[in-house]
Motif scaffolding. Structure first.
Motif, PDB file in Angstrom:
ATOM      1  N   CYS A 115       0.829  -1.201   0.000  1.00 56.97           N
ATOM      2  CA  CYS A 115       0.000   0.000   0.000  1.00 56.97           C
ATOM      3  C   CYS A 115       0.866   1.255   0.000  1.00 56.97           C
ATOM      4  N   ASP A 116       0.292   2.328  -0.523  1.00 60.87           N
ATOM      5  CA  ASP A 116       0.959   3.625  -0.426  1.00 60.87           C
ATOM      6  C   ASP A 116       0.965   4.087   1.027  1.00 60.87           C
ATOM      7  N   THR A 117       1.950   4.872   1.370  1.00 63.33           N
ATOM      8  CA  THR A 117       2.028   5.456   2.719  1.00 63.33           C
ATOM      9  C   THR A 117       2.358   6.939   2.605  1.00 63.33           C
ATOM     10  N   SER A 118       2.093   7.656   3.655  1.00 64.91           N
ATOM     11  CA  SER A 118       2.447   9.078   3.718  1.00 64.91           C
ATOM     12  C   SER A 118       2.974   9.371   5.116  1.00 64.91           C
ATOM     13  N   ASP A 119       3.744  10.427   5.232  1.00 61.42           N
ATOM     14  CA  ASP A 119       4.279  10.819   6.527  1.00 61.42           C
ATOM     15  C   ASP A 119       3.149  11.321   7.425  1.00 61.42           C
ATOM     16  N   ARG A 120       3.214  10.932   8.686  1.00 60.15           N
ATOM     17  CA  ARG A 120       2.220  11.392   9.650  1.00 60.15           C
ATOM     18  C   ARG A 120       2.519  12.850  10.010  1.00 60.15           C
ATOM     19  N   GLU A 121       1.453  13.665  10.061  1.00 60.23           N
ATOM     20  CA  GLU A 121       1.636  15.081  10.383  1.00 60.23           C
ATOM     21  C   GLU A 121       2.181  15.247  11.797  1.00 60.23           C
ATOM     22  N   ASN A 122       1.614  14.506  12.734  1.00 58.63           N
ATOM     23  CA  ASN A 122       2.078  14.570  14.114  1.00 58.63           C
ATOM     24  C   ASN A 122       2.781  13.258  14.431  1.00 58.63           C
ATOM     25  N   ASN A 123       4.040  13.318  14.812  1.00 55.72           N
ATOM     26  CA  ASN A 123       4.833  12.110  14.972  1.00 55.72           C
ATOM     27  C   ASN A 123       4.604  11.399  16.301  1.00 55.72           C
ATOM     28  N   THR A 124       3.505  11.662  16.965  1.00 58.53           N
ATOM     29  CA  THR A 124       3.214  10.983  18.229  1.00 58.53           C
ATOM     30  C   THR A 124       1.941  10.177  18.088  1.00 58.53           C
ATOM     31  N   CYS A 125       1.870   9.103  18.849  1.00 56.78           N
ATOM     32  CA  CYS A 125       0.663   8.272  18.904  1.00 56.78           C
ATOM     33  C   CYS A 125       0.326   8.130  20.380  1.00 56.78           C
TER      34      CYS A 125
END
Length: 335
Positions: free
Chosen positions: A112-122
């Motif tokens: 699948c395609d992926t993109s960078d997460r805007e906020n790097n925290t979960c």
């Protein structure tokens, strides 16, 4: 013309490498790259993705229904049934730092395609949990019964032959018979000439998908389980109108004739029916004609009151098999 002689050990190494390359080219399976971690079985758990040889949890915000469809399909499970953050706890390792953008048709999650997460925290409690429905992903083919034949596993959109090493065959067969609700193993042998992917089981798993894949190409297994025959039916009829329906089952008037009929689905030709009677431990046997047998009782009396059952016997695959009907409880009245 110059002939070059290689040391024996080098030839053995080259031969081994060539065989491994051939095996890899004929084996379409990919190493495990996604898993569901938890206590709810193979098709339910916290979504984890393999990253740099370690496992990472996936954040709920980075995962949607289409991503879930790909994961369930990759693991040979059914359609997604539940998707919720924190459902199966938090992982102890790292968190996957990408957002998946699957279309739902990909074979592997990492396709699948992926993109960078805007906020790097979960945030804690947001590791996504997924429950896929349990599929009918194992079958036995070519044995004229759903409980006998060559083992096949539905994987990534197609049925694939299953094989096992000699010392693993009994354990694999036990899991297959258990998963299909076919009782215990009667026999197992490498009877399929088609080579299949290897499976390694402990023998106590509830389904084949809980076993380990070895990715070796091995001769396909043929398994015969104990519950080979379908359950026969039993019913009572009379020509004199003496039967009625009571609270505990059929009631027959004293002195009237009645017939108990045993029948089974047209699975195999022939065989025989054994009618058992718990009231006096009497038994009667008749051959199956057109998949049924009728047992006539000329006059009902108190000795006929009790529980009856039909046992269908058949000899196939060099073994005797039998299947018993439900109990018919008969009451004699009017004496």
């Amino acid at each position: 013309q110059t002939t070059i002689f290689y040391p024996t050990y080098l030839c053995l190494v080259l031969d081994s490498v060539i065989n491994k390359l051939i095996e890899c080219s004929t084996n379409s399976f990919s190493p495990e790259s996604v898993r569901l971690v938890g206590e709810a079985g193979f098709c339910s758990g916290r979504v984890e993705v393999k990253s740099n040889q370690s496992w990472a949890s996936v954040c709920e915000a980075d995962f949607d229904r289409q991503d879930a469809e790909v994961v369930c399909g990759e693991l040979s499970c059914g359609a997604p049934a539940a998707l919720q953050g924190g459902l199966y706890g938090e992982g102890e390792g790292q968190t996957w730092d990408k957002e998946f953008q699957c279309k739902g048709k990909e074979s592997l999650l990492l396709d699948c395609d992926t993109s960078d997460r805007e906020n790097n925290t979960c945030l804690p409690g947001n590791a996504v949990g997924l429950t896929c429905s349990e599929p009918d992903d194992v079958r036995l083919v070519g044995g004229d019964s759903r409980c006998a034949g060559g083992v096949e596993w539905y994987d990534q959109g197609e049925w694939r032959t299953v094989g096992a090493e000699d010392w693993e065959q009994e354990d694999v067969a036990a899991v297959v018979c258990r998963q299909m609700g076919c009782g215990s193993t009667v026999s197992v042998l490498p009877g399929n000439t088609t080579r299949g992917f290897g499976v390694d089981c402990d023998g106590d798993e509830s389904a084949l998908r809980e076993c380990r894949r070895t990715y070796d190409l091995l001769p396909g297994l043929t398994v015969i389980c104990s519950d080979l025959l379908v359950q026969p039916d039993i019913f009572l009829t009379d020509s004199m109108g003496g039967v009625s329906r009571g609270h505990q089952g059929p009631e027959m008037l004293w002195g009237h004739s009645f017939t108990i009929t045993c029948s089974t689905q047209p699975q195999y030709p022939g065989g025989s029916f054994l009618l058992t009677f718990t009231g006096s431990k009497r038994t009667q046997t008749q051959p199956a004609v057109n998949h049924s047998a009728a047992f006539l009782f000329p006059a009902a009396d108190d000795s006929h009151q009790g529980n009856y059952s039909c046992v269908y016997d058949y000899y196939v695959f060099s073994h005797n098999f039998s299947s018993e009907s439900e109990l018919l409880s008969l009451t004699i009245t009017g004496n």
